[in-house]
Design an enzyme around this catalytic site. Structure first.
Site, short mmCIF file in Angstrom:
data_model
loop_
_atom_site.label_atom_id
_atom_site.label_comp_id
_atom_site.label_asym_id
_atom_site.label_seq_id
_atom_site.Cartn_x
_atom_site.Cartn_y
_atom_site.Cartn_z
N LYS A 12 0.63 -1.22 -0.27
CA LYS A 12 -0.19 -0.69 -0.28
C LYS A 12 1.01 1.62 0.14
O LYS A 12 0.50 2.13 -0.74
CB LYS A 12 -1.06 -0.10 1.19
CG LYS A 12 -2.32 -0.88 0.86
CD LYS A 12 -2.87 -1.65 1.91
CE LYS A 12 -3.99 -2.51 2.12
NZ LYS A 12 -4.72 -3.09 3.44
N GLN B 113 -4.20 -1.62 9.76
CA GLN B 113 -4.24 -2.85 9.19
C GLN B 113 -5.02 -3.57 9.62
O GLN B 113 -4.38 -4.03 11.14
CB GLN B 113 -1.79 -3.72 8.81
CG GLN B 113 -2.78 -4.55 8.01
CD GLN B 113 -3.65 -4.57 6.35
OE1 GLN B 113 -2.71 -3.82 6.01
NE2 GLN B 113 -3.65 -5.90 5.83
N ASP C 116 -10.75 2.70 3.73
CA ASP C 116 -10.87 1.52 4.00
C ASP C 116 -12.41 1.21 3.67
O ASP C 116 -12.84 0.02 3.88
CB ASP C 116 -10.26 0.68 5.52
CG ASP C 116 -9.61 0.30 4.79
OD1 ASP C 116 -9.49 -0.36 3.91
OD2 ASP C 116 -8.65 -0.40 5.61
#
Ligand code: NAD
Length: 292
Positions: free
Chosen positions: A52, A96, A119
Protein backbone atom coordinates in the site's frame (compact mmCIF):
# COMPACT_ATOMS: atom_id res chain seq x y z
CA UNK A 1 -13.06 -17.60 -21.27
CA UNK A 2 -11.78 -14.15 -20.40
CA UNK A 3 -9.35 -13.58 -17.55
CA UNK A 4 -10.23 -10.51 -15.51
CA UNK A 5 -6.75 -9.02 -15.30
CA UNK A 6 -6.78 -7.25 -11.96
CA UNK A 7 -3.11 -6.39 -12.08
CA UNK A 8 -3.35 -4.67 -15.44
CA UNK A 9 -6.63 -2.92 -14.57
CA UNK A 10 -5.18 -1.73 -11.25
CA UNK A 11 -2.17 -0.31 -13.10
CA UNK A 12 -4.51 1.54 -15.48
CA UNK A 13 -6.36 3.02 -12.48
CA UNK A 14 -3.10 4.00 -10.79
CA UNK A 15 -2.09 5.77 -14.02
CA UNK A 16 -5.40 7.68 -14.01
CA UNK A 17 -4.92 8.62 -10.33
CA UNK A 18 -1.34 9.79 -10.94
CA UNK A 19 -2.61 12.16 -13.66
CA UNK A 20 -5.20 13.60 -11.26
CA UNK A 21 -2.62 14.03 -8.51
CA UNK A 22 -0.26 15.87 -10.87
CA UNK A 23 -3.14 18.18 -11.89
CA UNK A 24 -4.02 18.83 -8.22
CA UNK A 25 -0.43 19.71 -7.37
CA UNK A 26 -0.02 21.87 -10.50
CA UNK A 27 -3.10 23.83 -9.45
CA UNK A 28 -1.40 24.62 -6.13
CA UNK A 29 -3.08 21.87 -4.10
CA UNK A 30 -1.33 19.44 -1.78
CA UNK A 31 -0.57 15.80 -2.47
CA UNK A 32 -3.13 13.33 -1.06
CA UNK A 33 -1.75 11.75 2.12
CA UNK A 34 -2.51 8.23 3.41
CA UNK A 35 -1.56 7.11 6.92
CA UNK A 36 -1.36 3.42 7.81
CA UNK A 37 -1.08 1.89 11.26
CA UNK A 38 0.58 -1.52 11.58
CA UNK A 39 0.60 -3.44 14.85
CA UNK A 40 3.08 -6.28 15.38
CA UNK A 41 5.24 -8.16 12.90
CA UNK A 42 2.94 -10.50 10.98
CA UNK A 43 4.46 -11.47 7.60
CA UNK A 44 1.23 -11.14 5.61
CA UNK A 45 0.21 -7.81 7.17
CA UNK A 46 3.73 -6.46 6.62
CA UNK A 47 3.49 -7.44 2.91
CA UNK A 48 0.05 -5.83 2.49
CA UNK A 49 1.04 -2.57 4.21
CA UNK A 50 4.29 -2.21 2.30
CA UNK A 51 2.40 -2.81 -0.98
CA UNK A 52 0.00 0.00 0.00
CA UNK A 53 2.82 2.40 0.90
CA UNK A 54 4.64 1.57 -2.35
CA UNK A 55 1.44 2.18 -4.33
CA UNK A 56 1.13 5.62 -2.68
CA UNK A 57 4.62 6.54 -3.88
CA UNK A 58 3.81 5.31 -7.38
CA UNK A 59 0.84 7.67 -7.81
CA UNK A 60 2.48 10.67 -6.12
CA UNK A 61 0.76 10.50 -2.70
CA UNK A 62 2.45 11.20 0.61
CA UNK A 63 2.26 8.34 3.07
CA UNK A 64 2.99 7.79 6.75
CA UNK A 65 3.45 4.37 8.32
CA UNK A 66 2.96 4.25 12.08
CA UNK A 67 4.26 1.05 13.69
CA UNK A 68 3.40 -0.34 17.10
CA UNK A 69 4.64 -3.54 18.68
CA UNK A 70 2.25 -6.32 19.73
CA UNK A 71 2.10 -5.06 23.30
CA UNK A 72 0.52 -1.70 22.40
CA UNK A 73 -2.57 -1.01 24.52
CA UNK A 74 -5.98 -0.29 23.03
CA UNK A 75 -5.83 3.14 24.68
CA UNK A 76 -2.52 4.00 22.99
CA UNK A 77 -3.86 2.90 19.62
CA UNK A 78 -7.07 4.92 20.00
CA UNK A 79 -5.03 7.98 21.04
CA UNK A 80 -2.90 7.71 17.89
CA UNK A 81 -6.02 7.41 15.72
CA UNK A 82 -7.48 10.50 17.39
CA UNK A 83 -4.26 12.38 16.66
CA UNK A 84 -4.41 11.43 12.96
CA UNK A 85 -8.14 12.23 12.78
CA UNK A 86 -7.24 15.78 13.86
CA UNK A 87 -4.25 16.16 11.57
CA UNK A 88 -5.43 18.21 8.58
CA UNK A 89 -2.40 17.15 6.53
CA UNK A 90 -3.67 13.53 6.44
CA UNK A 91 -6.59 12.60 4.16
CA UNK A 92 -6.97 8.87 4.76
CA UNK A 93 -6.25 6.46 7.61
CA UNK A 94 -6.18 2.68 7.60
CA UNK A 95 -5.41 0.27 10.41
CA UNK A 96 -4.10 -3.02 9.07
CA UNK A 97 -6.17 -5.95 10.35
CA UNK A 98 -6.04 -8.36 12.10
CA UNK A 99 -5.08 -6.76 15.41
CA UNK A 100 -3.78 -8.60 18.51
CA UNK A 101 -6.54 -10.30 20.53
CA UNK A 102 -6.45 -7.79 23.42
CA UNK A 103 -7.56 -4.99 21.07
CA UNK A 104 -11.21 -4.61 20.10
CA UNK A 105 -11.22 -4.26 16.29
CA UNK A 106 -14.69 -2.72 16.17
CA UNK A 107 -13.71 -0.04 18.71
CA UNK A 108 -10.69 0.79 16.55
CA UNK A 109 -12.80 0.88 13.38
CA UNK A 110 -15.33 3.19 15.02
CA UNK A 111 -12.59 5.51 16.26
CA UNK A 112 -11.44 6.33 12.72
CA UNK A 113 -13.22 9.46 11.51
CA UNK A 114 -15.74 8.44 8.79
CA UNK A 115 -14.30 11.32 6.74
CA UNK A 116 -10.86 9.62 6.70
CA UNK A 117 -12.10 6.01 6.63
CA UNK A 118 -10.72 5.18 3.18
CA UNK A 119 -11.04 1.43 3.90
CA UNK A 120 -14.80 2.04 4.09
CA UNK A 121 -15.22 -0.08 7.26
CA UNK A 122 -16.82 2.51 9.58
CA UNK A 123 -20.50 1.79 10.43
CA UNK A 124 -21.43 5.25 9.09
CA UNK A 125 -19.89 4.48 5.71
CA UNK A 126 -21.33 0.95 5.63
CA UNK A 127 -24.77 2.49 6.31
CA UNK A 128 -24.28 5.07 3.55
CA UNK A 129 -23.28 2.25 1.19
CA UNK A 130 -26.43 0.29 2.02
CA UNK A 131 -28.54 3.39 1.34
CA UNK A 132 -26.72 4.06 -1.95
CA UNK A 133 -25.41 7.41 -0.69
CA UNK A 134 -21.99 8.74 -1.73
CA UNK A 135 -19.35 7.10 0.49
CA UNK A 136 -16.03 5.32 0.60
CA UNK A 137 -16.88 1.79 -0.53
CA UNK A 138 -14.92 -1.00 1.17
CA UNK A 139 -11.84 -1.40 -1.02
CA UNK A 140 -12.11 -5.09 -1.97
CA UNK A 141 -15.81 -5.03 -2.96
CA UNK A 142 -15.20 -1.71 -4.77
CA UNK A 143 -12.35 -3.32 -6.70
CA UNK A 144 -14.63 -6.18 -7.76
CA UNK A 145 -17.31 -3.72 -8.99
CA UNK A 146 -14.65 -1.83 -10.94
CA UNK A 147 -13.42 -5.04 -12.60
CA UNK A 148 -16.98 -6.07 -13.54
CA UNK A 149 -17.63 -2.60 -14.96
CA UNK A 150 -14.41 -2.26 -16.95
CA UNK A 151 -14.83 -5.73 -18.47
CA UNK A 152 -18.53 -4.99 -19.12
CA UNK A 153 -19.75 -8.11 -17.35
CA UNK A 154 -23.55 -8.04 -17.49
CA UNK A 155 -24.94 -8.19 -13.94
CA UNK A 156 -28.53 -6.92 -14.22
CA UNK A 157 -31.06 -9.66 -13.49
CA UNK A 158 -28.33 -12.25 -12.87
CA UNK A 159 -28.11 -14.58 -9.91
CA UNK A 160 -25.05 -13.63 -7.85
CA UNK A 161 -23.92 -16.10 -5.19
CA UNK A 162 -21.45 -14.86 -2.58
CA UNK A 163 -19.53 -17.36 -0.42
CA UNK A 164 -18.47 -15.84 2.91
CA UNK A 165 -20.16 -13.14 5.00
CA UNK A 166 -17.20 -11.20 6.46
CA UNK A 167 -17.70 -7.52 7.27
CA UNK A 168 -14.99 -6.51 4.82
CA UNK A 169 -15.82 -8.64 1.76
CA UNK A 170 -18.82 -10.98 1.64
CA UNK A 171 -21.49 -8.92 3.42
CA UNK A 172 -20.80 -5.58 1.68
CA UNK A 173 -20.43 -7.43 -1.65
CA UNK A 174 -23.89 -8.92 -1.26
CA UNK A 175 -25.36 -5.46 -0.57
CA UNK A 176 -23.56 -3.85 -3.52
CA UNK A 177 -24.59 -6.52 -6.03
CA UNK A 178 -28.24 -6.14 -5.00
CA UNK A 179 -28.33 -2.31 -5.27
CA UNK A 180 -30.12 -0.62 -8.13
CA UNK A 181 -26.85 0.33 -9.84
CA UNK A 182 -24.59 -0.90 -12.59
CA UNK A 183 -22.85 -3.18 -11.73
CA UNK A 184 -25.62 -4.44 -9.48
CA UNK A 185 -29.31 -5.28 -9.92
CA UNK A 186 -28.53 -8.93 -9.19
CA UNK A 187 -30.64 -11.40 -7.27
CA UNK A 188 -28.19 -12.21 -4.49
CA UNK A 189 -27.69 -15.29 -2.33
CA UNK A 190 -25.25 -14.84 0.55
CA UNK A 191 -23.84 -18.16 1.76
CA UNK A 192 -21.66 -18.93 4.81
CA UNK A 193 -20.36 -21.73 7.03
CA UNK A 194 -23.89 -22.78 8.13
CA UNK A 195 -25.31 -22.90 4.60
CA UNK A 196 -26.71 -26.29 3.66
CA UNK A 197 -26.39 -27.81 0.20
CA UNK A 198 -23.91 -25.15 -0.90
CA UNK A 199 -23.15 -26.94 -4.17
CA UNK A 200 -26.83 -26.86 -5.23
CA UNK A 201 -26.77 -23.09 -4.73
CA UNK A 202 -23.42 -22.38 -6.39
CA UNK A 203 -24.49 -24.41 -9.43
CA UNK A 204 -27.23 -21.84 -10.08
CA UNK A 205 -24.87 -18.84 -9.94
CA UNK A 206 -24.33 -16.64 -12.99
CA UNK A 207 -21.78 -14.70 -10.94
CA UNK A 208 -19.94 -16.46 -8.10
CA UNK A 209 -17.93 -14.36 -5.64
CA UNK A 210 -15.78 -16.54 -3.40
CA UNK A 211 -14.35 -15.15 -0.14
CA UNK A 212 -13.96 -17.81 2.52
CA UNK A 213 -10.20 -18.31 2.81
CA UNK A 214 -10.07 -22.04 2.01
CA UNK A 215 -7.57 -23.04 -0.65
CA UNK A 216 -9.11 -24.29 -3.93
CA UNK A 217 -12.49 -24.85 -2.23
CA UNK A 218 -14.57 -24.25 -5.38
CA UNK A 219 -14.19 -27.06 -7.91
CA UNK A 220 -15.56 -27.53 -11.44
CA UNK A 221 -18.49 -29.71 -10.26
CA UNK A 222 -19.80 -26.79 -8.13
CA UNK A 223 -20.41 -24.36 -11.00
CA UNK A 224 -22.46 -24.10 -14.16
CA UNK A 225 -21.13 -23.48 -17.64
CA UNK A 226 -20.72 -19.79 -18.45
CA UNK A 227 -20.33 -18.60 -14.86
CA UNK A 228 -18.31 -15.48 -14.02
CA UNK A 229 -16.05 -16.23 -11.03
CA UNK A 230 -14.44 -13.71 -8.74
CA UNK A 231 -11.87 -15.36 -6.46
CA UNK A 232 -11.14 -13.14 -3.47
CA UNK A 233 -9.22 -15.73 -1.44
CA UNK A 234 -5.55 -15.24 -0.78
CA UNK A 235 -3.74 -17.88 1.25
CA UNK A 236 0.03 -17.90 1.59
CA UNK A 237 1.43 -21.41 1.40
CA UNK A 238 5.04 -22.52 1.66
CA UNK A 239 6.71 -23.27 -1.66
CA UNK A 240 10.21 -24.39 -2.57
CA UNK A 241 9.65 -23.14 -6.14
CA UNK A 242 9.61 -19.40 -5.39
CA UNK A 243 12.41 -17.06 -4.29
CA UNK A 244 10.39 -15.82 -1.31
CA UNK A 245 9.59 -19.36 -0.14
CA UNK A 246 5.85 -18.58 -0.37
CA UNK A 247 3.17 -18.71 -3.01
CA UNK A 248 -0.38 -17.36 -3.03
CA UNK A 249 -3.40 -19.56 -3.68
CA UNK A 250 -7.04 -18.62 -4.15
CA UNK A 251 -10.31 -20.14 -2.97
CA UNK A 252 -11.02 -21.50 -6.46
CA UNK A 253 -9.37 -24.48 -8.15
CA UNK A 254 -8.46 -22.31 -11.14
CA UNK A 255 -7.07 -25.17 -13.26
CA UNK A 256 -10.27 -27.24 -13.29
CA UNK A 257 -12.83 -24.44 -13.02
CA UNK A 258 -11.59 -22.08 -15.74
CA UNK A 259 -12.99 -24.19 -18.59
CA UNK A 260 -16.50 -23.68 -17.18
CA UNK A 261 -16.20 -19.88 -16.98
CA UNK A 262 -17.10 -16.91 -19.13
CA UNK A 263 -14.88 -14.74 -16.91
CA UNK A 264 -12.54 -15.56 -14.03
CA UNK A 265 -10.04 -13.69 -11.84
CA UNK A 266 -6.62 -15.24 -11.28
CA UNK A 267 -4.78 -15.45 -7.94
CA UNK A 268 -2.46 -13.66 -7.68
CA UNK A 269 -3.08 -10.74 -10.03
CA UNK A 270 -6.88 -10.56 -9.72
CA UNK A 271 -8.78 -8.97 -6.84
CA UNK A 272 -5.68 -8.22 -4.68
CA UNK A 273 -4.20 -5.42 -6.82
CA UNK A 274 -7.69 -3.95 -7.35
CA UNK A 275 -8.11 -3.60 -3.58
CA UNK A 276 -5.03 -1.38 -3.39
CA UNK A 277 -6.12 0.68 -6.40
CA UNK A 278 -9.51 1.35 -4.72
CA UNK A 279 -7.81 2.38 -1.49
CA UNK A 280 -5.87 4.97 -3.49
CA UNK A 281 -9.07 6.09 -5.24
CA UNK A 282 -10.82 6.58 -1.88
CA UNK A 283 -7.83 8.57 -0.57
CA UNK A 284 -7.89 10.79 -3.64
CA UNK A 285 -11.65 11.35 -3.13
CA UNK A 286 -10.95 12.32 0.48
CA UNK A 287 -8.21 14.77 -0.55
CA UNK A 288 -10.63 16.32 -3.07
CA UNK A 289 -13.39 16.42 -0.40
CA UNK A 290 -15.75 14.66 -2.83
CA UNK A 291 -17.86 12.97 -0.14
CA UNK A 292 -17.43 14.87 3.15
P1 NAD B 1 -13.26 -14.33 6.96
O1 NAD B 1 -12.08 -15.22 7.15
O2 NAD B 1 -13.50 -13.21 7.90
O3 NAD B 1 -14.59 -15.20 6.91
C1 NAD B 1 -14.74 -16.33 6.12
C2 NAD B 1 -16.19 -16.48 5.76
O4 NAD B 1 -16.32 -17.70 5.04
C3 NAD B 1 -17.12 -16.58 6.97
O5 NAD B 1 -18.20 -15.68 6.77
C4 NAD B 1 -17.63 -18.02 6.96
O6 NAD B 1 -18.98 -18.13 7.36
C5 NAD B 1 -17.45 -18.43 5.51
N1 NAD B 1 -17.16 -19.86 5.38
C6 NAD B 1 -16.22 -20.59 6.02
N2 NAD B 1 -16.30 -21.89 5.66
C7 NAD B 1 -17.30 -21.97 4.76
C8 NAD B 1 -17.87 -23.04 4.02
N3 NAD B 1 -17.41 -24.29 4.13
N4 NAD B 1 -18.89 -22.76 3.18
C9 NAD B 1 -19.38 -21.51 3.06
N5 NAD B 1 -18.87 -20.46 3.74
C10 NAD B 1 -17.86 -20.68 4.57
O7 NAD B 1 -13.26 -13.82 5.43
P2 NAD B 1 -12.51 -12.64 4.69
O8 NAD B 1 -11.78 -11.74 5.62
O9 NAD B 1 -13.54 -12.09 3.78
O10 NAD B 1 -11.39 -13.42 3.85
C11 NAD B 1 -11.71 -14.43 2.93
C12 NAD B 1 -10.52 -14.66 2.02
O11 NAD B 1 -10.34 -13.49 1.23
C13 NAD B 1 -9.19 -14.88 2.73
O12 NAD B 1 -8.41 -15.77 1.97
C14 NAD B 1 -8.54 -13.50 2.72
O13 NAD B 1 -7.13 -13.57 2.77
C15 NAD B 1 -9.01 -13.00 1.38
N6 NAD B 1 -9.07 -11.54 1.24
C16 NAD B 1 -8.54 -11.02 0.11
C17 NAD B 1 -8.60 -9.66 -0.12
C18 NAD B 1 -8.04 -9.12 -1.39
O14 NAD B 1 -7.71 -7.96 -1.47
N7 NAD B 1 -7.96 -9.93 -2.44
C19 NAD B 1 -9.18 -8.81 0.84
C20 NAD B 1 -9.74 -9.37 1.98
C21 NAD B 1 -9.70 -10.76 2.16
Amino acid sequence: MIILEGKKTANDIKGEIAIEVAALVNAGGKKPHLAAILVGVDGASETYVSAKVKACEKVGFDSTLVRFNNEVTEEELLTEIDKINNNDAIDGLIVQLPLPKHINEMKVTEMISPTKDVDGFHPVNIGRMALNLPTYLPATPAGILELLERYQVETSGKHCVVIGRSHIVGSPMSILMARNTNPGNCTVTLTHSRTQNLKEITKTADILIVALGKVEFVTADMVKKGVCIIDVGITRVKSDKTKSGWKLLGDVDFGSVKKMCSFITPVPGGVGPMTIAMLLKNTLMSAKRVIY
